[in-house]
Write a protein that holds these residues in place. Structure first.
Motif, PDB file in Angstrom:
ATOM      1  N   GLY A   1      -0.205  12.214   0.402  1.00  0.00           N
ATOM      2  CA  GLY A   1      -0.953  12.746  -0.735  1.00  0.00           C
ATOM      3  C   GLY A   1      -0.180  13.835  -1.458  1.00  0.00           C
ATOM      4  N   ILE A   2       0.440  14.719  -0.692  1.00  0.00           N
ATOM      5  CA  ILE A   2       1.236  15.806  -1.272  1.00  0.00           C
ATOM      6  C   ILE A   2       2.439  15.246  -2.020  1.00  0.00           C
ATOM      7  CG2 ILE A   2       2.769  17.737  -0.683  1.00  0.00           C
ATOM      8  CD1 ILE A   2       0.752  18.314   1.670  1.00  0.00           C
ATOM      9  N   ARG A   3       3.168  14.335  -1.374  1.00  0.00           N
ATOM     10  CA  ARG A   3       4.378  13.774  -1.993  1.00  0.00           C
ATOM     11  C   ARG A   3       4.068  13.014  -3.271  1.00  0.00           C
ATOM     12  NH1 ARG A   3       8.663  11.955   2.602  1.00  0.00           N
ATOM     13  NH2 ARG A   3       8.372  13.753   3.950  1.00  0.00           N
ATOM     14  N   SER A   4       2.869  12.437  -3.337  1.00  0.00           N
ATOM     15  CA  SER A   4       2.510  11.665  -4.530  1.00  0.00           C
ATOM     16  C   SER A   4       1.827  12.536  -5.587  1.00  0.00           C
ATOM     17  CB  SER A   4       1.580  10.509  -4.147  1.00  0.00           C
ATOM     18  OG  SER A   4       0.294  10.995  -3.781  1.00  0.00           O
ATOM     19  N   GLY A   5       1.718  13.805  -5.340  1.00  0.00           N
ATOM     20  CA  GLY A   5       1.035  14.680  -6.280  1.00  0.00           C
ATOM     21  C   GLY A   5      -0.432  14.334  -6.405  1.00  0.00           C
ATOM     22  N   GLY A   6      -1.012  13.821  -5.325  1.00  0.00           N
ATOM     23  CA  GLY A   6      -2.423  13.469  -5.315  1.00  0.00           C
ATOM     24  C   GLY A   6      -2.735  12.119  -5.941  1.00  0.00           C
ATOM     25  N   ARG A   7      -1.718  11.364  -6.330  1.00  0.00           N
ATOM     26  CA  ARG A   7      -1.953  10.067  -6.980  1.00  0.00           C
ATOM     27  C   ARG A   7      -2.111   8.930  -5.988  1.00  0.00           C
ATOM     28  NH1 ARG A   7       3.010  11.289 -10.746  1.00  0.00           N
ATOM     29  NH2 ARG A   7       3.819  11.196  -8.666  1.00  0.00           N
ATOM     30  N   PHE A   8      -1.836   9.192  -4.721  1.00  0.00           N
ATOM     31  CA  PHE A   8      -1.929   8.148  -3.707  1.00  0.00           C
ATOM     32  C   PHE A   8      -2.701   8.678  -2.519  1.00  0.00           C
ATOM     33  CE2 PHE A   8      -0.158   6.109   0.150  1.00  0.00           C
ATOM     34  CZ  PHE A   8      -0.583   4.812  -0.097  1.00  0.00           C
ATOM     35  N   GLU A   9      -3.703   7.914  -2.103  1.00  0.00           N
ATOM     36  CA  GLU A   9      -4.493   8.297  -0.939  1.00  0.00           C
ATOM     37  C   GLU A   9      -4.488   7.130   0.032  1.00  0.00           C
ATOM     38  OE1 GLU A   9      -8.537   9.305  -1.791  1.00  0.00           O
ATOM     39  OE2 GLU A   9      -9.075   9.341   0.319  1.00  0.00           O
ATOM     40  N   LEU A  10      -3.905   7.334   1.180  1.00  0.00           N
ATOM     41  CA  LEU A  10      -3.874   6.301   2.206  1.00  0.00           C
ATOM     42  C   LEU A  10      -5.118   6.445   3.065  1.00  0.00           C
ATOM     43  CD1 LEU A  10      -2.234   4.011   3.504  1.00  0.00           C
ATOM     44  CD2 LEU A  10      -1.126   5.735   4.937  1.00  0.00           C
ATOM     45  N   LYS A  11      -5.861   5.374   3.212  1.00  0.00           N
ATOM     46  CA  LYS A  11      -7.083   5.384   4.006  1.00  0.00           C
ATOM     47  C   LYS A  11      -6.729   5.261   5.491  1.00  0.00           C
ATOM     48  CE  LYS A  11      -9.758   5.285   0.368  1.00  0.00           C
ATOM     49  NZ  LYS A  11     -10.299   6.509  -0.119  1.00  0.00           N
ATOM     50  N   GLU A  12      -7.538   5.880   6.345  1.00  0.00           N
ATOM     51  CA  GLU A  12      -7.278   5.867   7.785  1.00  0.00           C
ATOM     52  C   GLU A  12      -7.130   4.463   8.371  1.00  0.00           C
ATOM     53  OE1 GLU A  12      -9.252   8.391  10.654  1.00  0.00           O
ATOM     54  OE2 GLU A  12      -9.676   9.826   9.045  1.00  0.00           O
ATOM     55  N   PRO A  13      -8.023   3.524   8.063  1.00  0.00           N
ATOM     56  CA  PRO A  13      -7.858   2.187   8.663  1.00  0.00           C
ATOM     57  C   PRO A  13      -6.515   1.542   8.299  1.00  0.00           C
ATOM     58  CG  PRO A  13     -10.039   2.389   7.687  1.00  0.00           C
ATOM     59  CD  PRO A  13      -9.252   3.604   7.263  1.00  0.00           C
ATOM     60  N   THR A  14      -6.076   1.752   7.067  1.00  0.00           N
ATOM     61  CA  THR A  14      -4.789   1.198   6.631  1.00  0.00           C
ATOM     62  C   THR A  14      -3.653   1.875   7.380  1.00  0.00           C
ATOM     63  OG1 THR A  14      -5.712   0.766   4.444  1.00  0.00           O
ATOM     64  CG2 THR A  14      -3.313   0.782   4.623  1.00  0.00           C
ATOM     65  N   LEU A  15      -3.730   3.188   7.520  1.00  0.00           N
ATOM     66  CA  LEU A  15      -2.699   3.930   8.242  1.00  0.00           C
ATOM     67  C   LEU A  15      -2.575   3.422   9.671  1.00  0.00           C
ATOM     68  CD1 LEU A  15      -0.692   6.338   8.635  1.00  0.00           C
ATOM     69  CD2 LEU A  15      -2.675   7.599   9.478  1.00  0.00           C
ATOM     70  N   TYR A  16      -3.691   3.377  10.388  1.00  0.00           N
ATOM     71  CA  TYR A  16      -3.616   3.032  11.806  1.00  0.00           C
ATOM     72  C   TYR A  16      -3.243   1.575  12.023  1.00  0.00           C
ATOM     73  CZ  TYR A  16      -4.909   7.747  12.805  1.00  0.00           C
ATOM     74  OH  TYR A  16      -4.886   9.116  12.878  1.00  0.00           O
ATOM     75  N   SER A  17      -3.612   0.728  11.095  1.00  0.00           N
ATOM     76  CA  SER A  17      -3.173  -0.668  11.153  1.00  0.00           C
ATOM     77  C   SER A  17      -1.652  -0.743  10.999  1.00  0.00           C
ATOM     78  CB  SER A  17      -3.875  -1.461  10.048  1.00  0.00           C
ATOM     79  OG  SER A  17      -3.358  -2.749   9.955  1.00  0.00           O
ATOM     80  N   SER A  18      -1.112   0.013  10.048  1.00  0.00           N
ATOM     81  CA  SER A  18       0.334   0.051   9.830  1.00  0.00           C
ATOM     82  C   SER A  18       1.050   0.659  11.030  1.00  0.00           C
ATOM     83  CB  SER A  18       0.674   0.849   8.574  1.00  0.00           C
ATOM     84  OG  SER A  18       0.271   0.155   7.418  1.00  0.00           O
ATOM     85  N   LEU A  19       0.506   1.749  11.564  1.00  0.00           N
ATOM     86  CA  LEU A  19       1.138   2.391  12.716  1.00  0.00           C
ATOM     87  C   LEU A  19       1.193   1.434  13.912  1.00  0.00           C
ATOM     88  CD1 LEU A  19      -0.377   5.985  12.485  1.00  0.00           C
ATOM     89  CD2 LEU A  19       2.010   5.337  12.077  1.00  0.00           C
ATOM     90  N   ARG A  20       0.107   0.697  14.159  1.00  0.00           N
ATOM     91  CA  ARG A  20       0.104  -0.281  15.263  1.00  0.00           C
ATOM     92  C   ARG A  20       1.165  -1.351  15.039  1.00  0.00           C
ATOM     93  NH1 ARG A  20      -5.366   0.547  15.051  1.00  0.00           N
ATOM     94  NH2 ARG A  20      -5.698  -1.189  13.648  1.00  0.00           N
ATOM     95  N   ARG A  21       1.224  -1.857  13.802  1.00  0.00           N
ATOM     96  CA  ARG A  21       2.197  -2.900  13.477  1.00  0.00           C
ATOM     97  C   ARG A  21       3.625  -2.386  13.643  1.00  0.00           C
ATOM     98  NH1 ARG A  21       0.127  -4.176   9.134  1.00  0.00           N
ATOM     99  NH2 ARG A  21       1.219  -2.732   7.770  1.00  0.00           N
ATOM    100  N   LEU A  22       3.897  -1.192  13.137  1.00  0.00           N
ATOM    101  CA  LEU A  22       5.235  -0.606  13.240  1.00  0.00           C
ATOM    102  C   LEU A  22       5.625  -0.370  14.698  1.00  0.00           C
ATOM    103  CD1 LEU A  22       4.996   1.919  10.261  1.00  0.00           C
ATOM    104  CD2 LEU A  22       6.467  -0.106  10.364  1.00  0.00           C
ATOM    105  N   GLU A  23       4.645   0.035  15.504  1.00  0.00           N
ATOM    106  CA  GLU A  23       4.928   0.259  16.923  1.00  0.00           C
ATOM    107  C   GLU A  23       5.191  -1.066  17.642  1.00  0.00           C
ATOM    108  OE1 GLU A  23       3.619   3.423  20.307  1.00  0.00           O
ATOM    109  OE2 GLU A  23       2.046   2.748  18.938  1.00  0.00           O
ATOM    110  N   GLN A  24       4.409  -2.098  17.324  1.00  0.00           N
ATOM    111  CA  GLN A  24       4.628  -3.418  17.930  1.00  0.00           C
ATOM    112  C   GLN A  24       5.990  -3.992  17.555  1.00  0.00           C
ATOM    113  OE1 GLN A  24       1.193  -5.541  16.527  1.00  0.00           O
ATOM    114  NE2 GLN A  24      -0.122  -4.787  18.166  1.00  0.00           N
ATOM    115  N   GLN A  25       6.460  -3.653  16.364  1.00  0.00           N
ATOM    116  CA  GLN A  25       7.768  -4.127  15.910  1.00  0.00           C
ATOM    117  C   GLN A  25       8.915  -3.288  16.472  1.00  0.00           C
ATOM    118  OE1 GLN A  25       7.399  -3.985  11.622  1.00  0.00           O
ATOM    119  NE2 GLN A  25       6.174  -5.844  11.540  1.00  0.00           N
ATOM    120  N   GLY A  26       8.596  -2.221  17.200  1.00  0.00           N
ATOM    121  CA  GLY A  26       9.618  -1.371  17.783  1.00  0.00           C
ATOM    122  C   GLY A  26      10.267  -0.416  16.793  1.00  0.00           C
TER     123      GLY A  26
END
Length: 121
Positions: free
Chosen positions: A37-62
């Motif tokens: 949010g800070i880096r985008s100057g408030g123009r981008f808001e990542l929702k928690e479900p999307t974040l944790y889905s991405s984090l799980r996927r990134l972790e599974q991919q190593g």
């Protein structure tokens, strides 16, 4: 008009955004959302479900790994860190983005990009 955070271009790069934040330092979920949010100057808001889905996927991919941090007032936080493969993936994503941006500039730009013959403005 569709807002920036809903665009396909942005949605298709969420993993790269997360990798970029983790390139700077290990971080935990809420702070990753805040940082984006800070880096985008408030123009981008990542929702928690999307974040944790991405984090799980990134972790599974190593590409990242998680670990538990020290207890704080709110309890223990799960931190995420880039693996060497994650650093390499970010580097590839950055190069792909640079190439795509150059093509997009030419294709939807004002045509001046083509005047010099090399795509440089």
């Amino acid at each position: 008009m569709e807002s920036l955070h809903n665009s396909d271009l942005v949605r298709g790069n969420i993993d790269a955004f997360i990798l970029r934040v983790l390139l700077d330092a290990d971080n935990y979920g809420y702070q990753i959302i805040k940082e984006l949010g800070i880096r985008s100057g408030g123009r981008f808001e990542l929702k928690e479900p999307t974040l944790y889905s991405s984090l799980r996927r990134l972790e599974q991919q190593g590409l990242i790994r998680s670990y538990w941090g020290q207890e704080t007032q709110g309890g223990r936080r799960k931190y995420y860190t880039l693996t060497p493969d994650g650093r390499e993936r970010f580097k590839v994503k950055w190069q792909e983005w640079q190439a795509a941006r150059a093509i997009i500039d030419v294709l939807i730009g004002d045509g001046k990009e083509l005047a010099s013959g090399d795509g440089q403005k």
